[in-house]
Design a protein around this motif. Structure first.
Motif, PDB file in Angstrom:
ATOM      1  N   LYS A 186     -16.668  -6.788  44.922  1.00 20.40           N
ATOM      2  CA  LYS A 186     -16.415  -5.794  43.865  1.00 20.40           C
ATOM      3  C   LYS A 186     -17.694  -5.361  43.152  1.00 20.40           C
ATOM      4  O   LYS A 186     -17.740  -4.297  42.542  1.00 20.40           O
ATOM      5  CB  LYS A 186     -15.417  -6.359  42.856  1.00 20.40           C
ATOM      6  CG  LYS A 186     -14.041  -6.555  43.495  1.00 20.40           C
ATOM      7  CD  LYS A 186     -12.996  -6.990  42.494  1.00 20.40           C
ATOM      8  CE  LYS A 186     -11.632  -7.060  43.160  1.00 20.40           C
ATOM      9  NZ  LYS A 186     -10.630  -7.753  42.330  1.00 20.40           N
ATOM     10  N   LYS A 223     -25.178   3.562  49.101  1.00 18.14           N
ATOM     11  CA  LYS A 223     -23.798   3.842  49.471  1.00 18.14           C
ATOM     12  C   LYS A 223     -23.196   2.579  50.074  1.00 18.14           C
ATOM     13  O   LYS A 223     -23.927   1.749  50.638  1.00 18.14           O
ATOM     14  CB  LYS A 223     -23.757   4.982  50.495  1.00 18.14           C
ATOM     15  CG  LYS A 223     -24.267   6.325  49.953  1.00 18.14           C
ATOM     16  CD  LYS A 223     -23.978   7.470  50.908  1.00 18.14           C
ATOM     17  CE  LYS A 223     -24.768   7.378  52.195  1.00 18.14           C
ATOM     18  NZ  LYS A 223     -26.207   7.644  52.029  1.00 18.14           N
ATOM     19  N   PRO A 224     -21.896   2.413  49.981  1.00 19.26           N
ATOM     20  CA  PRO A 224     -21.284   1.221  50.581  1.00 19.26           C
ATOM     21  C   PRO A 224     -21.662   1.054  52.049  1.00 19.26           C
ATOM     22  O   PRO A 224     -21.820  -0.074  52.528  1.00 19.26           O
ATOM     23  CB  PRO A 224     -19.789   1.481  50.393  1.00 19.26           C
ATOM     24  CG  PRO A 224     -19.706   2.302  49.164  1.00 19.26           C
ATOM     25  CD  PRO A 224     -20.907   3.206  49.220  1.00 19.26           C
ATOM     26  N   HIS A 230     -20.869  -1.493  40.496  1.00 18.21           N
ATOM     27  CA  HIS A 230     -19.467  -1.792  40.780  1.00 18.21           C
ATOM     28  C   HIS A 230     -18.930  -0.777  41.784  1.00 18.21           C
ATOM     29  O   HIS A 230     -19.221   0.424  41.670  1.00 18.21           O
ATOM     30  CB  HIS A 230     -18.640  -1.758  39.488  1.00 18.21           C
ATOM     31  CG  HIS A 230     -18.990  -2.854  38.542  1.00 18.21           C
ATOM     32  ND1 HIS A 230     -18.244  -4.000  38.405  1.00 18.21           N
ATOM     33  CD2 HIS A 230     -20.054  -3.004  37.707  1.00 18.21           C
ATOM     34  CE1 HIS A 230     -18.811  -4.803  37.514  1.00 18.21           C
ATOM     35  NE2 HIS A 230     -19.912  -4.219  37.076  1.00 18.21           N
ATOM     36  N   PHE A 231     -18.183  -1.260  42.745  1.00 22.76           N
ATOM     37  CA  PHE A 231     -17.585  -0.359  43.727  1.00 22.76           C
ATOM     38  C   PHE A 231     -16.215   0.078  43.215  1.00 22.76           C
ATOM     39  O   PHE A 231     -15.280  -0.724  43.164  1.00 22.76           O
ATOM     40  CB  PHE A 231     -17.433  -1.065  45.076  1.00 22.76           C
ATOM     41  CG  PHE A 231     -18.752  -1.471  45.689  1.00 22.76           C
ATOM     42  CD1 PHE A 231     -19.652  -0.512  46.127  1.00 22.76           C
ATOM     43  CD2 PHE A 231     -19.100  -2.807  45.807  1.00 22.76           C
ATOM     44  CE1 PHE A 231     -20.873  -0.877  46.691  1.00 22.76           C
ATOM     45  CE2 PHE A 231     -20.308  -3.181  46.369  1.00 22.76           C
ATOM     46  CZ  PHE A 231     -21.199  -2.221  46.806  1.00 22.76           C
ATOM     47  N   SER A 232     -16.119   1.336  42.807  1.00 23.51           N
ATOM     48  CA  SER A 232     -14.858   1.800  42.224  1.00 23.51           C
ATOM     49  C   SER A 232     -14.023   2.617  43.209  1.00 23.51           C
ATOM     50  O   SER A 232     -12.810   2.741  43.047  1.00 23.51           O
ATOM     51  CB  SER A 232     -15.142   2.627  40.968  1.00 23.51           C
ATOM     52  OG  SER A 232     -16.122   3.602  41.250  1.00 23.51           O
ATOM     53  N   ASP A 233     -14.681   3.174  44.240  1.00 22.06           N
ATOM     54  CA  ASP A 233     -13.945   4.039  45.178  1.00 22.06           C
ATOM     55  C   ASP A 233     -13.698   3.373  46.526  1.00 22.06           C
ATOM     56  O   ASP A 233     -13.096   3.986  47.406  1.00 22.06           O
ATOM     57  CB  ASP A 233     -14.737   5.329  45.436  1.00 22.06           C
ATOM     58  CG  ASP A 233     -14.927   6.122  44.159  1.00 22.06           C
ATOM     59  OD1 ASP A 233     -14.028   6.065  43.303  1.00 22.06           O
ATOM     60  OD2 ASP A 233     -15.978   6.777  44.021  1.00 22.06           O
ATOM     61  N   HIS A 234     -14.210   2.162  46.685  1.00 23.81           N
ATOM     62  CA  HIS A 234     -14.124   1.490  47.981  1.00 23.81           C
ATOM     63  C   HIS A 234     -13.535   0.097  47.833  1.00 23.81           C
ATOM     64  O   HIS A 234     -13.804  -0.595  46.839  1.00 23.81           O
ATOM     65  CB  HIS A 234     -15.510   1.364  48.627  1.00 23.81           C
ATOM     66  CG  HIS A 234     -16.060   2.671  49.092  1.00 23.81           C
ATOM     67  ND1 HIS A 234     -16.555   3.615  48.215  1.00 23.81           N
ATOM     68  CD2 HIS A 234     -16.175   3.205  50.340  1.00 23.81           C
ATOM     69  CE1 HIS A 234     -16.976   4.667  48.903  1.00 23.81           C
ATOM     70  NE2 HIS A 234     -16.756   4.450  50.185  1.00 23.81           N
ATOM     71  N   ILE A 294     -14.179  -3.087  49.780  1.00 24.05           N
ATOM     72  CA  ILE A 294     -15.095  -3.628  50.793  1.00 24.05           C
ATOM     73  C   ILE A 294     -14.684  -5.060  51.088  1.00 24.05           C
ATOM     74  O   ILE A 294     -14.651  -5.903  50.176  1.00 24.05           O
ATOM     75  CB  ILE A 294     -16.546  -3.581  50.289  1.00 24.05           C
ATOM     76  CG1 ILE A 294     -16.937  -2.141  49.964  1.00 24.05           C
ATOM     77  CG2 ILE A 294     -17.491  -4.187  51.313  1.00 24.05           C
ATOM     78  CD1 ILE A 294     -18.310  -2.012  49.339  1.00 24.05           C
TER      79      ILE A 294
END
Lengths: 168, 168
Positions: free
Chosen positions: B75, B107-108, B158-162, B164
Motif C-alpha cells: 500500500k 509509476k506502479p 501511497h498507491f491509491s489507484d492500484h 499491487i
C-alpha cells in the motif's frame, strides 16, 4: 611461560563500556516507524570513521575459515588506531570477545573475556585491543562496519611470555 | 482500481543494479586476514551518507512488529533522498524487496519485486523507492546501516489507484 586463565563473562553494556558498544535491542532507544509495523532501535554504535582524514564507513562480511573450540589459547590480538570496528553475527550465535582498553602496551592482565548471548554485536572503539574472530563453526559469517581510508590501520600484539587460555 | 500482480524474482546483483547493492559473499572481492583464519569480503555496499551536509553513518536494528504472509498487498513505499540504507537479516531468512529507481513520480509499473536467498542483504541507493520491511515472523530483526543528520529524509508514496499484490 606464565599461565593466565580467563573465564568468559556474559557480555553486558556496563562491563563493555571501556571497550566500546554492545549492539543490541535490550535497553536501546527505540521508536515505531512505518505505521507501527516496524520498531527501530536507533543508533546503537558510536562509529568513529575519521572522516576528517579521508576515512569512510564500509560494510563487509567476515567468514571464519577454521573451527575453534573452547578452551582456546589466544596468541595474538590487534587494534585499529584510526577507526571503530563493529561486528554482528549473521546467525543468532554467541561470539567470543577478548579485549583490552586502547593504549600502547597492554598487559595480559588488562584483558577481559566475554561471550555474547547470540543477539548481540560489538563495536570496538578505535585503538581497543581485541582478539580476531573465532567461531565453533567453519563458515560462520559476521557483518562488519568499519573504516576504509589512508594509513596503516592494523597493529598486532603477540603474547610471547604468556599462555592465555579462554574457557567457559 | 487497477490490479497489478508482481511475481517475486530471485535477487541478483545484475537485476538489482539500478537500485543499489546486493550485500553478499558470492562474487565479492575477498582476501584472507588474521593469518588466514578469516576471509574478509570487502566493502560490499556503496554507503552514501552525505557527510558534506552533516550526515553520519549509523548502525540500528529494526524488528518486525507484525507477521506478513504472501500474497501481500503493497500500500505504501518510501524513499530517503539524503542517503543510502542497508539492510541485512540477523538470521538466515529470505527478505522481500519491492523497489523502483530514484525519481519524483514512479509509476506502479516501474517497480520490481525480489526475494533474497537468506544470505543476502541489500543497500538501497539514495532516493530509491522501496517497500518497508515485511517478514513472516514477528520479531524478525535486521541490522541497518543508514544516515543520520539534518533534513527530512523520508518521503512516502501511497498507491491509491492500484492494488499491487506480491506473490511467489
Amino acid at each position: 611461560m606464565i599461565n593466565l586463565n580467563v573465564k568468559l563473562e556474559p557480555l553486558t553494556q556496563e562491563a563493555f563500556a571501556p571497550f566500546g558498544d554492545v549492539i543490541e535491542i535490550e535497553g536501546a532507544k527505540h521508536f515505531p516507524i512505518n505505521c507501527g509495523t516496524i520498531e527501530r532501535y536507533h543508533d546503537l554504535a558510536n562509529l568513529d570513521i575519521d572522516t576528517d582524514n579521508g576515512g569512510r564507513a564500509i560494510v563487509s562480511i567476515m567468514s571464519c575459515n577454521e573451527t575453534r573450540e573452547l578452551p582456546y589459547q589466544v596468541k595474538v590480538v590487534e587494534r585499529h588506531p584510526f577507526g571503530s570496528q563493529a561486528f554482528f553475527p549473521l546467525d543468532s550465535v554467541p561470539m567470543i570477545v577478548f579485549v583490552a582498553p586502547a593504549g600502547d602496551a597492554p598487559k595480559p592482565e588488562d584483558f577481559r573475556g566475554f561471550i555474547t548471548n547470540g543477539r548481540q554485536g560489538v563495536n570496538y572503539r578505535a585503538g581497543v585491543w581485541h582478539m580476531p574472530l573465532i567461531s565453533d563453526r567453519k563458515g560462520q559469517c559476521y557483518l562488519i562496519v568499519d573504516r576504509a581510508g589512508p594509513g596503516h590501520n592494523c597493529e598486532e600484539l603477540h603474547f610471547s611470555d604468556h599462555v592465555i587460555t579462554l574457557s567457559n
